[in-house]
Design an enzyme around this catalytic site. Structure first.
Site, PDB file in Angstrom:
ATOM      1  N   SER A 109       0.320  -1.493   0.299  1.00  0.00           N
ATOM      2  CA  SER A 109       0.125   0.268   0.393  1.00  0.00           C
ATOM      3  C   SER A 109       0.477   1.619  -0.168  1.00  0.00           C
ATOM      4  O   SER A 109       1.605   1.853   1.079  1.00  0.00           O
ATOM      5  CB  SER A 109      -0.707   0.010   1.787  1.00  0.00           C
ATOM      6  OG  SER A 109      -1.277   1.241   1.629  1.00  0.00           O
ATOM      7  N   ARG A 110       0.448   2.236  -1.025  1.00  0.00           N
ATOM      8  CA  ARG A 110       1.819   3.118  -1.338  1.00  0.00           C
ATOM      9  C   ARG A 110       2.083   4.520  -0.289  1.00  0.00           C
ATOM     10  O   ARG A 110       2.671   5.198   0.405  1.00  0.00           O
ATOM     11  CB  ARG A 110       1.987   3.428  -2.705  1.00  0.00           C
ATOM     12  CG  ARG A 110       2.692   2.314  -3.415  1.00  0.00           C
ATOM     13  CD  ARG A 110       3.290   2.635  -4.907  1.00  0.00           C
ATOM     14  NE  ARG A 110       3.742   1.234  -5.848  1.00  0.00           N
ATOM     15  CZ  ARG A 110       2.488   0.929  -6.531  1.00  0.00           C
ATOM     16  NH1 ARG A 110       1.463   1.472  -6.481  1.00  0.00           N
ATOM     17  NH2 ARG A 110       2.475  -0.567  -7.079  1.00  0.00           N
ATOM     18  N   VAL A 111       0.070   4.303   0.176  1.00  0.00           N
ATOM     19  CA  VAL A 111       0.221   5.323   0.753  1.00  0.00           C
ATOM     20  C   VAL A 111      -0.280   5.630   2.246  1.00  0.00           C
ATOM     21  O   VAL A 111      -0.536   6.397   3.136  1.00  0.00           O
ATOM     22  CB  VAL A 111      -0.725   6.580  -0.436  1.00  0.00           C
ATOM     23  CG1 VAL A 111       0.070   7.414  -1.607  1.00  0.00           C
ATOM     24  CG2 VAL A 111      -1.924   6.315  -0.661  1.00  0.00           C
TER      25      VAL A 111
END
Ligand code: ATP
Ligand code: MG
Length: 596
Positions: free
Chosen positions: A450-452
């Site tokens: 999950s990048r953010v």
């Protein structure tokens, strides 16, 4: 004078030679062209005639004038309805007398529009000639209240995808542009309802939409957005702890068939309790029975009243399946621009891409990789870009998107998966081996990211979940070697024991969602290694008992964690102490003291 190549006259009653010659003379003089009509009789026009010359329709029929009068009447009714004002009896009789007057004093006035004629019909794709000046994506009206979308514009016509009634259309049928793109009814009246992508209710109840939004709409601009900074909890420990999702994020759920993809999205929808959060579930190309099952699950969990279901089933025409996610997104946007939070699930985009492929092939567009047309990336990027967290000046609403993509034999490097992976802010990768081994949700932590979401995670969760991914990855690697029966030292045995217990702790049914405090309590218990003596098989059962015990004995602490999102030292010690009490009591069955 040149000859008009395409001049058709439809009259309400047969014309004698003289009358026809008079009409032809009038048109020839008006257009500066020699006009000779192909005449046909169409009693549905009621009176007068329509003339189609070089893609322009000159409408002098009674039916269109009556339709206009009817439209004005309907508009008036709708306006009154919108203002929550009941039409009074006097108004109604006033209106019908004015209607009578208008019909009595009826005079022909001509109307000129851009028209076209159908030249070919293939499945749901219709080729039209004429129709100058239509726009891409414009809604086109066909004879008999049928509609289509102009998706392929050419110099002298358009390729149209039908939204309804392609079997009633023949070559030579008339087509008219409506001047706007397809729209859909939106607003709170839709909550708890199941509709199709053009707004027709599918649940057998009446639907009266008063607000409409275009299904295609530009994504919010960069200055209108704010960074993702609030979490959207799914209630699943494996997701919230290791692959956290933030409001306004786009997180892909990807995996083979029957690996629990829909279930993860369902858990997330069920876990939204707050009054300001709504859900939209777009079912694209699924079996009717699967959609019914999803609705049933939502209803049983009490989540349906906050949810709108937009469904285009597998047997619906590809154009409806193509439109479904955009329609769902328009419904979500209405809520977002009102300052609310929305969770939208696209189930699934592989079938969406397939529907678009079959439409494009029929439209004779050149096909590229895996026979998809060249713009299939844009198909999904323009959809997913509409998910956003708006800035406070714009009301602070958000759309969180959970697109789902199905892979074949775990191949995430196929065309559609790689496209969607590159558009989204991370993915939850589900694996059939894990699913079949009973590890559900079957999240492969190594390939999920999950990048953010980390930035949006509650600090309580951040404090207790830091090393989970590493622990789990190490355990899965080591477990493979341990299978060979190699000599294992003490520290490896420890790692395996912890890993086994963690794997069990992360197992969770999709309708058994946990609050933040419950998740934190479970993870504190794991961090402190309090479950070392419990056999792995019993872990899920013990977890449930522990949570019930904590709810009974230290509800105050759990409430504080849920309310503040923080885990201070005191609360942590309290959780540890009560867990120890519980474990001791479990062994001796002795009662423990309460918190207060
Ligand atoms: P499809 O490819 O058909 O869309 P899917 O990947 O969406 O399937 P689901 O329909 O979510 O998978 O789940 C498949 C089955 O697995 C369902 O019967 C569901 O009840 C079960 N299942 C999914 N998740 C869990 C879970 N966490 N615990 C227990 N059972 C589960
Ligand atoms: Mg599914």
């Amino acid at each position: 004078m040149s000859n008009a190549s395409n001049a058709v006259l439809r009259a309400a009653a047969p014309l004698d030679g003289e009358a026809l010659a008079a009409v032809e003379r009038q048109f020839s003089a008006f257009l500066g062209q020699d006009i000779q009509f192909d005449v046909s009789v169409d009693p549905s026009l009621i009176g007068g005639f329509v003339a189609l010359i070089n893609g322009k329709l000159y409408d002098m029929s009674a039916s269109s004038q009556l339709a206009q009068i009817r439209q004005n009447y309907t508009d008036e009714l709708l306006r009154a309805n919108k203002q929550d004002r009941h039409i009074q009896l006097e108004e109604l009789s006033e209106f019908s007398s004015s209607l009578r007057d208008r019909v009595r004093n009826y005079a022909y006035t001509s109307k000129v529009d851009n028209y076209g004629t159908v030249t070919s019909v293939m499945d749901d794709v219709v080729q039209v000639e004429g129709l100058h000046g239509s726009h891409y994506g414009e809604l086109l009206a066909f004879d008999g209240d049928n509609f289509g979308l102009a998706l392929d514009l050419r110099e002298n016509g358009a390729g149209v995808v039908m939204l309804s009634g392609s079997t009633e259309i023949t070559t030579g049928s008339f087509v008219q542009g409506t001047g706007h793109v397809a729209d859909i009814c939106v607003g709170e009246a839709l909550l708890g309802r199941i509709i199709d992508p053009i707004g027709r209710p599918l649940d057998g109840k009446e639907l009266r939409g008063t607000n409409f939004r275009p299904v295609e709409y530009p994504a919010p601009s960069i200055v209108d957005r704010s960074p993702v900074n609030r979490p959207l909890e799914t209630g699943l420990l494996a997701v919230d702890s290791m692959i956290p999702i933030g409001r306004g994020q786009r997180e892909l759920i990807i995996g083979d068939r029957q690996t629990g993809k829909t279930s993860i999205a369902l858990a997330a929808m069920i876990n939204q309790h707050d009054d300001n959060t709504f859900c939209v579930y777009c079912a694209i190309g699924q079996k009717g029975s699967t959609i019914a099952q999803v609705v049933d699950t939502l209803e049983r969990a009490g989540a349906m009243q906050r949810t709108v279901v937009v469904a285009a089933a597998a047997d619906d025409r590809p154009s409806l399946q193509y439109l479904a996610p955009y329609a769902g997104c328009a419904i979500a946007e209405e809520f977002m621009y009102q300052g609310k939070d929305v969770l939208i699930v696209y189930d699934d985009l592989s079938k969406h891409a397939m529907a678009y492929r079959s439409m494009s092939l029929l439209l004779r567009r050149p096909s590229g990789r895996e026979a998809y047309p060249g713009d299939v990336f844009y198909l999904h990027s323009r959809l997913l870009e509409r998910a956003a967290k708006l800035s406070d000046e714009k009301g602070g609403g958000s759309i969180t998107a959970l697109p789902i993509v199905e892979t074949m034999a775990g191949d995430i490097s196929a065309y559609i998966p790689t496209n969607v992976i590159s558009i989204t802010d991370g993915q939850i990768y589900l694996e059939s081996e894990l699913f079949n081994a009973g590890i559900r949700p079957a999240v492969n932590v190594g390939l999920s990211v999950s990048r953010v979401g980390r930035a949006a995670q509650h600090s309580a969760m951040k404090d207790v979940s830091g090393s989970l991914r590493l622990d789990l990855a190490q355990y899965r690697d080591t477990a493979i070697f341990a299978q060979f029966g190699a000599d294992i030292d003490d520290s490896t045995t420890q790692l395996l024991r912890r890993g086994e217990r963690l794997t069990q702790l992360l197992k969770q049914r999709q309708d058994d969602v946990m609050t933040l405090a419950q998740q934190v309590a479970v993870l504190v218990c794991f961090e402190e290694n309090l479950l070392a003596e419990i056999p792995p098989k019993e872990i899920t059962q013990v977890r449930a008992q522990l949570l019930a015990y904590l709810a009974d004995h230290c509800a105050g602490t759990l409430h504080t964690i849920d309310a503040t999102g923080k885990l201070d030292k005191n609360d942590r010690e309290m959780l540890i102490a009560y867990t120890k009490h519980f474990l001791a009591a479990r062994q001796t069955e002795a009662p423990a003291p309460r918190e207060d």
